[in-house]
Design an enzyme around this catalytic site. Structure first.
Site, short mmCIF file in Angstrom:
data_model
loop_
_atom_site.label_atom_id
_atom_site.label_comp_id
_atom_site.label_asym_id
_atom_site.label_seq_id
_atom_site.Cartn_x
_atom_site.Cartn_y
_atom_site.Cartn_z
N HIS A 226 0.87 -1.20 -0.21
CA HIS A 226 0.02 0.00 0.06
C HIS A 226 0.79 1.28 0.02
O HIS A 226 1.72 1.32 -0.92
CB HIS A 226 -0.95 -0.05 1.10
CG HIS A 226 -1.95 1.01 1.42
ND1 HIS A 226 -2.39 1.75 0.13
CD2 HIS A 226 -2.82 1.36 2.28
CE1 HIS A 226 -3.52 2.56 0.55
NE2 HIS A 226 -3.54 2.35 1.72
N HIS A 265 -1.97 -2.45 -9.70
CA HIS A 265 -3.30 -1.94 -8.80
C HIS A 265 -4.58 -2.76 -8.80
O HIS A 265 -4.62 -3.46 -9.76
CB HIS A 265 -3.67 -0.45 -9.30
CG HIS A 265 -4.52 0.46 -8.33
ND1 HIS A 265 -5.51 0.37 -7.86
CD2 HIS A 265 -3.67 1.41 -7.46
CE1 HIS A 265 -6.11 1.18 -7.23
NE2 HIS A 265 -4.82 1.80 -6.77
N ASP A 319 2.60 5.46 -6.72
CA ASP A 319 3.58 5.38 -5.90
C ASP A 319 5.02 5.25 -6.93
O ASP A 319 6.18 5.46 -6.20
CB ASP A 319 3.95 4.23 -4.84
CG ASP A 319 2.71 4.15 -3.74
OD1 ASP A 319 1.82 3.59 -3.72
OD2 ASP A 319 2.78 5.31 -3.19
C1 SDX Z 1 -1.65 2.15 -3.41
O1 SDX Z 1 -6.09 0.42 -3.45
C2 SDX Z 1 -5.73 1.66 -3.53
O2 SDX Z 1 -6.71 2.63 -4.07
C3 SDX Z 1 -4.45 2.00 -3.02
C4 SDX Z 1 -3.81 3.32 -3.53
C5 SDX Z 1 -4.38 4.38 -2.81
O3 SDX Z 1 -4.48 5.49 -3.27
O4 SDX Z 1 -4.79 4.29 -1.70
O5 SDX Z 1 -3.75 3.46 -4.95
C6 SDX Z 1 -2.33 3.53 -3.16
O6 SDX Z 1 -1.48 1.13 -2.45
C7 SDX Z 1 -0.81 1.94 -4.79
C8 SDX Z 1 -0.23 0.23 -4.70
C9 SDX Z 1 1.01 0.45 -4.07
N1 SDX Z 1 1.53 -0.99 -3.94
C10 SDX Z 1 2.57 -1.32 -5.08
O7 SDX Z 1 3.07 -0.65 -5.85
C11 SDX Z 1 3.30 -2.82 -4.52
C12 SDX Z 1 3.32 -3.52 -5.94
N2 SDX Z 1 1.83 -3.92 -6.31
C13 SDX Z 1 1.30 -5.16 -6.14
O8 SDX Z 1 1.75 -5.57 -4.84
C14 SDX Z 1 -0.25 -5.18 -6.52
O9 SDX Z 1 -0.15 -4.71 -7.85
C15 SDX Z 1 -1.23 -4.74 -5.70
C16 SDX Z 1 -0.91 -5.19 -4.19
C17 SDX Z 1 -0.98 -3.21 -5.81
C18 SDX Z 1 -2.38 -5.07 -6.48
O10 SDX Z 1 -2.37 -6.22 -6.44
P1 SDX Z 1 -3.61 -7.37 -6.64
O11 SDX Z 1 -4.87 -6.76 -7.12
O12 SDX Z 1 -3.79 -8.04 -5.40
O13 SDX Z 1 -3.04 -8.29 -7.88
P2 SDX Z 1 -2.27 -9.80 -7.60
O14 SDX Z 1 -1.27 -9.41 -6.56
O15 SDX Z 1 -3.40 -10.77 -7.51
O16 SDX Z 1 -1.58 -9.81 -9.01
C19 SDX Z 1 -2.39 -10.20 -10.18
C20 SDX Z 1 -1.03 -10.68 -11.00
C21 SDX Z 1 -0.19 -11.67 -10.49
O17 SDX Z 1 0.46 -12.65 -11.36
P3 SDX Z 1 -0.11 -13.95 -11.55
O18 SDX Z 1 -0.03 -14.62 -10.27
O19 SDX Z 1 -1.78 -13.78 -11.92
O20 SDX Z 1 0.75 -14.64 -12.46
O21 SDX Z 1 -0.28 -9.54 -11.56
C22 SDX Z 1 1.12 -9.71 -10.61
C23 SDX Z 1 0.92 -10.72 -9.72
O22 SDX Z 1 2.28 -11.43 -9.60
N3 SDX Z 1 1.20 -8.32 -10.45
C24 SDX Z 1 2.59 -8.03 -10.42
C25 SDX Z 1 2.56 -6.83 -9.83
N4 SDX Z 1 1.54 -6.54 -9.53
C26 SDX Z 1 0.65 -7.51 -9.76
N5 SDX Z 1 3.68 -8.42 -10.99
C27 SDX Z 1 4.92 -7.78 -10.64
N6 SDX Z 1 4.91 -6.62 -10.18
C28 SDX Z 1 3.67 -6.13 -9.81
N7 SDX Z 1 3.78 -4.81 -9.07
#
Ligand code: SDX
Length: 384
Positions: A226, A265, A319
């Protein structure tokens, strides 16, 4: 009987579940649109200021001149901290991560406020406005102490974001820095039912107080999935070091199924509209201070990520570029997420006040998958 004797509608992490009704704003993940009370974020970022946007989120409309003056005066009156709060910030010093210090200080101020014992709706509102007013003072002081610098005497004539800048940097911002920080705070002010906002709303739904609710929110925001991503995204950009390295380093991380901080996201499956605006500022400020290589490296990482994972809806989020911007202004990296909290405090307060006015205690179920049979108790000396 187990909780799930009726038809289980199981969605891990409440993904896709609608758990509240709101008039405050929405995120359109397919269109890449963020709207606060009917205004597109690009409109507000370009024409408004944080005081107006904070008022808009909490009260439902942009303030007229009298409403603005009153709100601005209220925020200025409430922004000061008591000497014991400064002493606590100094006592913690560099011994804790600034997000832990922020959580502790907000909790401490709340503990000392008798209104937090069992607040009515008016008191919840007043506590919320006080938190909006105090966040820049608290985070400004945390930044100073974390860097081993003297705490800055509040200058009450400054606007909200200029006051924050002055408290954190010990000097007034240039016009570009002032606009940049104010825009960043606007962009971070609200974002639907994100984890920290949900934590805030959940806490206040038990009729706990706004200080406790915001302490929950800060705790949730700290996590790397997050708000904690902005600090790690800049560390990644610096680790890659040059545009030429991006393909190799990022390719390897994706191969190892590592999460690339600042990308992806739960809602946006296209470019985060906030990242677009922050990217422009990051480009401008890195060009101004001779750090173009950092920006070009970030831009190359973005290209590599979109070419490899864009088809899975993975794009830069808020971010990815924000850290570069804060670092160029002079903030310590560990203070990037507390800056996020300074912006988001208005959304946390607005959504918690909206929810608690038509309150319903949050209490989801869990899908029970343990033993179905009832077991007999066996004394310890008779167990295997
Ligand atoms: C914020 O919710 C909000 O609105 C939050 C926010 C706000 O203003 O409050 O927007 C602020 O928190 C933004 C997000 C900041 N976090 C990050 O940048 C951390 C990296 N991002 C990931 O951890 C991820 O994208 C999340 C947690 C943000 C969202 O993930 P989801 O919806 O739970 O998706 P998932 O983990 O189930 O991923 C789906 C697929 C997976 O691959 P498969 O298993 O299907 O093969 O996408 C891949 C994931 O591995 N994936 C990524 C990735 N994000 C998702 N792969 C590499 N790098 C990434 N960043």
């Amino acid at each position: 009987m187990p909780e799930t004797n009726d038809k289980p509608e199981f969605s891990r992490g409440l993904e896709g579940v609608i758990a509240a009704e709101t008039k405050i704003g929405y995120v359109d993940g397919q269109a890449g649109r963020l709207v606060y009370r009917g205004y597109e974020i690009s409109e507000l970022a370009g024409k408004s200021n944080y005081e107006e946007v904070s008022y808009l989120l909490v009260n439902g409309h942009l303030p007229n001149e009298k409403e603005y003056r009153d709100y601005d005066r209220k925020l200025k009156e409430l922004r000061t901290l008591k000497p014991d709060t400064y002493s606590l910030i100094k006592e913690i010093g560099k011994s804790a991560h600034p997000m832990s210090t922020l959580r502790t200080v907000v909790s401490y101020i709340g503990a000392k406020d008798s209104r937090t014992v069992e607040p009515n709706l008016d008191e919840q509102h007043d506590l919320g406005i006080e938190l909006i007013a105090k966040m820049p003072t608290i985070v400004g002081a945390i930044n100073r102490v974390y860097r081993g610098e003297e705490i800055v005497k509040p200058d009450h004539d400054l606007t909200y974001s200029d006051f924050f800048f002055h408290q954190a940097m010990g000097r007034k911002p240039s016009d570009v820095e002032s606009k940049m920080l104010d825009t960043a705070l606007i962009l971070h002010a609200d974002h639907g039912m994100n984890a920290s906002t949900f934590a805030c709303m959940l806490t206040i739904s038990t009729l706990s107080d706004m200080y406790s609710a915001v302490t929950s929110a800060i705790s949730a925001l700290k996590g790397p999935l997050h708000g904690g991503a902005n600090e790690r995204a800049l560390a990644l950009i610096e680790k890659v070091g040059s545009p030429e390295n991006a393909d190799k380093v990022i390719g390897k991380m994706i191969e190892n199924k590592e999460k690339i901080m600042g990308f992806g996201h739960r809602v946006y499956k296209v470019y985060d509209p906030r990242a677009k605006i922050l990217k422009e500022y990051a480009h401008e400020v890195t060009s101004m201070n001779g750090k173009e290589e950092l920006f070009h490296t970030a831009n190359k990482i973005e290209e590599v990520m979109i070419s490899k994972l864009g088809n899975k809806g993975i794009f830069p989020n808020v971010d990815f570029y924000s850290g570069m911007l804060y670092s160029s202004i002079g903030f310590s990296r560990e203070v990037f997420t507390p800056i996020f909290a300074v912006g988001r405090i208005s959304g946390w307060v607005a959504r918690s006040l909206e929810y608690v006015r038509e309150n319903r205690l949050f209490r989801p179920k869990a899908l029970y998958s343990g033993t179905k049979e009832l077991l007999k108790y066996v004394p310890i000396n008779e167990r295997d």
